[in-house]
Scaffold this active site. Structure first.
Site, mmCIF file in Angstrom:
data_model
loop_
_atom_site.group_PDB
_atom_site.id
_atom_site.type_symbol
_atom_site.label_atom_id
_atom_site.label_comp_id
_atom_site.label_asym_id
_atom_site.label_seq_id
_atom_site.Cartn_x
_atom_site.Cartn_y
_atom_site.Cartn_z
ATOM 1 N N LYS A 27 0.915 -1.010 0.197
ATOM 2 C CA LYS A 27 -0.138 0.011 -0.124
ATOM 3 C C LYS A 27 0.701 0.981 0.027
ATOM 4 O O LYS A 27 0.585 2.296 -0.890
ATOM 5 C CB LYS A 27 -0.981 0.152 1.239
ATOM 6 C CG LYS A 27 -1.620 1.140 1.187
ATOM 7 C CD LYS A 27 -3.186 1.078 1.768
ATOM 8 C CE LYS A 27 -2.587 1.019 3.219
ATOM 9 N NZ LYS A 27 -3.112 2.163 4.094
ATOM 10 N N SER A 28 1.903 1.291 0.966
ATOM 11 C CA SER A 28 2.670 2.735 1.222
ATOM 12 C C SER A 28 3.803 2.847 -0.292
ATOM 13 O O SER A 28 3.246 3.743 -0.716
ATOM 14 C CB SER A 28 4.339 2.263 1.793
ATOM 15 O OG SER A 28 3.284 2.170 3.104
ATOM 16 N N ARG A 32 3.127 6.321 -3.287
ATOM 17 C CA ARG A 32 4.070 6.594 -4.455
ATOM 18 C C ARG A 32 4.377 7.042 -5.009
ATOM 19 O O ARG A 32 4.739 7.362 -6.021
ATOM 20 C CB ARG A 32 5.571 6.704 -2.676
ATOM 21 C CG ARG A 32 5.019 6.922 -1.354
ATOM 22 C CD ARG A 32 5.616 5.902 -1.174
ATOM 23 N NE ARG A 32 6.070 6.233 0.361
ATOM 24 C CZ ARG A 32 4.937 6.917 2.089
ATOM 25 N NH1 ARG A 32 4.445 5.828 1.226
ATOM 26 N NH2 ARG A 32 5.526 6.694 3.018
ATOM 27 N N GLY A 100 -5.093 7.933 5.610
ATOM 28 C CA GLY A 100 -4.038 8.618 5.533
ATOM 29 C C GLY A 100 -3.053 9.090 5.603
ATOM 30 O O GLY A 100 -2.226 9.974 5.227
ATOM 31 N N ARG A 128 -7.834 12.538 12.875
ATOM 32 C CA ARG A 128 -6.515 12.268 13.011
ATOM 33 C C ARG A 128 -5.259 13.381 12.857
ATOM 34 O O ARG A 128 -5.647 14.712 12.211
ATOM 35 C CB ARG A 128 -5.898 11.364 11.733
ATOM 36 C CG ARG A 128 -7.018 10.171 11.283
ATOM 37 C CD ARG A 128 -6.075 8.855 11.237
ATOM 38 N NE ARG A 128 -4.336 8.538 11.597
ATOM 39 C CZ ARG A 128 -4.365 7.646 10.685
ATOM 40 N NH1 ARG A 128 -4.922 7.243 9.881
ATOM 41 N NH2 ARG A 128 -3.209 7.521 10.820
ATOM 42 N N GLN A 175 4.890 9.307 7.120
ATOM 43 C CA GLN A 175 3.973 10.206 6.792
ATOM 44 C C GLN A 175 4.961 11.698 6.351
ATOM 45 O O GLN A 175 3.941 12.707 5.449
ATOM 46 C CB GLN A 175 2.723 9.799 6.833
ATOM 47 C CG GLN A 175 1.911 8.623 6.515
ATOM 48 C CD GLN A 175 0.848 8.143 7.509
ATOM 49 O OE1 GLN A 175 0.120 9.260 7.715
ATOM 50 N NE2 GLN A 175 0.549 7.662 6.913
ATOM 51 N N ASP A 320 3.047 -1.144 11.974
ATOM 52 C CA ASP A 320 1.368 -1.460 11.562
ATOM 53 C C ASP A 320 0.957 -2.522 11.767
ATOM 54 O O ASP A 320 0.104 -2.788 11.469
ATOM 55 C CB ASP A 320 0.746 -1.290 10.200
ATOM 56 C CG ASP A 320 0.974 0.005 9.447
ATOM 57 O OD1 ASP A 320 0.808 1.186 9.812
ATOM 58 O OD2 ASP A 320 1.379 0.738 8.001
ATOM 59 N N ARG A 351 -5.205 1.789 18.794
ATOM 60 C CA ARG A 351 -4.623 1.036 18.437
ATOM 61 C C ARG A 351 -4.574 0.197 19.754
ATOM 62 O O ARG A 351 -3.894 -1.399 20.095
ATOM 63 C CB ARG A 351 -3.825 0.658 17.463
ATOM 64 C CG ARG A 351 -4.143 0.255 16.109
ATOM 65 C CD ARG A 351 -3.686 0.532 15.384
ATOM 66 N NE ARG A 351 -4.239 0.575 14.027
ATOM 67 C CZ ARG A 351 -4.014 0.340 12.318
ATOM 68 N NH1 ARG A 351 -2.217 0.795 12.694
ATOM 69 N NH2 ARG A 351 -5.199 0.533 11.018
HETATM 70 C C1 S3P Z 1 2.592 5.019 6.237
HETATM 71 C C2 S3P Z 1 3.241 5.365 7.726
HETATM 72 C C3 S3P Z 1 3.057 4.691 9.091
HETATM 73 C C4 S3P Z 1 1.521 3.647 8.658
HETATM 74 C C5 S3P Z 1 0.724 3.488 7.528
HETATM 75 C C6 S3P Z 1 1.338 4.645 6.539
HETATM 76 C C7 S3P Z 1 3.489 5.532 4.756
HETATM 77 O O1 S3P Z 1 2.415 5.815 9.113
HETATM 78 O O2 S3P Z 1 1.155 3.781 9.800
HETATM 79 O O3 S3P Z 1 0.120 3.088 7.781
HETATM 80 O O4 S3P Z 1 2.714 4.718 3.517
HETATM 81 O O5 S3P Z 1 3.162 6.430 4.941
HETATM 82 P P1 S3P Z 1 2.822 7.090 10.395
HETATM 83 O O6 S3P Z 1 3.990 7.700 8.759
HETATM 84 O O7 S3P Z 1 2.041 8.332 10.404
HETATM 85 O O8 S3P Z 1 4.361 6.387 11.658
#
Ligand code: S3P
Length: 442
Positions: A27-28, A32, A100, A128, A175, A320, A351
């Site tokens: 997903k991350s 990007r 998020g 958030r 993030q 996560d 969580r």
């Molecule tokens: C993510 C960073 C993490 C993670 C989120 C995805 C990302 O969050 O918990 O599910 O893709 O950069 P944080 O950067 O708030 O820790």
């Protein structure tokens, strides 16, 4: 985009997990690749991009800003990049649902545009914390307004002149780092970031794929404005999704499961380190690299787990996966102690609270702390657990049921489709017992 909130999962004990499984794309990395493809010069093709509500939220935002995105055969996404300065005003408020990552990264990307924009989300996203993102962007010169509570809606006023800066992040957040890096593409001069602890570096690696290599300078990550070159990108399977099945195979007797093509970026793979410290039997096969990201096939066999103190340095890089690791802890001999994980309180749910409540509901002795929890392994009973609409809580307790003494019903599971719409399909492909009520397409 809003999911049907009445979906419940009922899972009962499994005999063994055997065979092979390839969970969907990371997903991350998918977010990007989509964002950088959109602002690159030329056509980008993404193979193995995750198709979930969260990545669709990112695509929706980019399309509203004039980017052509098409889904081709064989799960390939094609993006007509508009170039660094080619995005156009969205024409409506951008609703990012539950995502998020879309929200934080797009705030950074939008801070340096010539047009105004507004970002919204679902009930969870609206709560958030956003100040951690907007404050440094404002220091760079961005003109951004958020609510008095420091949350959505975000209003970004265009035509701000961003200036590069050196920023020490107060929280270990990929993030936040990524939002600043994206804003840095539109700032004059150099933008540098100092992290309090290592966080996932997918943005840095993906920028490098698009011919924009961030420099690492005495502990700082730096970027200067420059155009991006379109790329063909392949995305590994998501370790965060694979983690559910790593824990499942570890706790269910007789299991021997091969998870294929799992992304093993050193800044993401701590779930394996933690499980191995607990005594899990995990081996890697066929280690390789695609599009700048390491991956391998991960073989997991059942083994007896023991409680441990989770090393603090591993917390941000297993962030996560901590919910499902607490499920592993419920099955371990002795106590598992998780501390310095207060960030868990500001995820899709709190969580720490939701895991403690859920573990208690299935008979596990757990102590809630301000920044973590202590879980005493024991007999996992059946029961009903509320996931509070948090995808990773819903999936964690579905896994908990696989070796429990009776069935577990997990309520409010529709948001599983934000990150892992094929979760139930993966259960079925392994012959695992899951009953879904109220579902549309999970
Ligand atoms: C993510 C960073 C993490 C993670 C989120 C995805 C990302 O969050 O918990 O599910 O893709 O950069 P944080 O950067 O708030 O820790």
């Amino acid at each position: 985009m809003t999911a049907d909130k009445r979906v419940d999962f009922t899972v009962s004990a499994a005999t063994a997990l055997r065979g092979r499984l390839r969970v969907p794309g990371d997903k991350s990395i998918s977010h990007r690749a989509l964002m950088l493809g959109a602002i690159a010069d030329g056509r980008t093709r993404i193979e193995g991009c995750l198709d979930s509500e969260d990545t669709r939220a990112t695509m929706h935002a980019l399309r509203l800003m004039g980017v052509g995105i098409e889904r081709l055969e064989g799960n390939v996404i094609s993006i007509e990049g508009v170039g660094l300065h080619g995005l156009t005003a969205p024409g409506e408020a951008i609703n990012l649902g539950n995502s998020g990552t879309s929200l934080r990264l797009l705030t950074g990307l939008l801070a340096g545009q010539r047009f105004d924009s507004q970002l919204l989300g679902d009930e969870s996203l609206m709560q958030r914390p956003m100040r951690r993102i907007t404050e440094p962007l404002q220091q760079m010169g961005a003109n951004i307004r958020i609510s008095d509570a420091g949350t959505l809606p975000v209003h970004i006023i265009g035509k701000a002149r961003l200036k590069g800066m050196t920023y020490t992040m107060p929280v270990a957040s990929a993030q936040l780092k990524s939002a600043i890096l994206l804003a840095g593409l539109y700032a004059s001069g150099k933008t540098c970031i100092i992290e309090p602890a290592v966080t996932r570096d997918h943005s840095e690696r993906m920028l490098a794929q698009f011919a924009c290599v961030p420099t690492h300078d005495g502990g700082q990550i730096c970027i200067s404005p420059q155009s991006l070159r379109a790329q063909d990108i392949s995305i590994p399977a998501d370790i965060s999704s694979a983690a559910f099945f790593m824990v499942a195979a570890s706790i269910v007797a007789g299991s021997d499961l091969l998870l294929e093509d799992v992304g093993l970026n050193p800044t993401r793979r701590a779930v394996m380190d933690v499980l191995q410290l607990m005594g899990a039997d995990i081996t890697l096969e066929d280690e390789r690299e695609i599009s700048g990201e390491p991956l391998a096939n991960v073989r997991v066999r059942h083994s007896r787990l023991k409680g441990i103190e989770i090393p603090v340095r591993l917390v941000p890089i297993a962030i996560d996966e901590l919910p499902v690791l607490m499920v592993a802890a419920a099955y371990a001999d002795g106590e598992t102690r998780l501390r310095r994980a207060a960030e868990l309180r500001v995820k899709e749910s709190d969580r720490i609270r939701t895991m403690c409540e859920g573990l208690r509901a299935i008979g596990i002795d757990v102590e809630e702390c301000r920044d973590g929890m202590h879980v005493r392994g024991g007999t996992v009973a059946g029961g009903t657990v509320n996931s509070f609409g948090d995808h990773r809580i819903a999936m964690s307790f579905s896994i908990a049921a696989l070796a429990a003494s009776a069935a577990i019903t997990v309520t409010d599971c529709a948001n599983v489709s934000t990150s892992f719409p094929e979760f139930a399909g993966c259960f079925r492909s392994l012959g695992l017992p899951i009953i879904i009520t109220g579902a549309r397409d999970v």
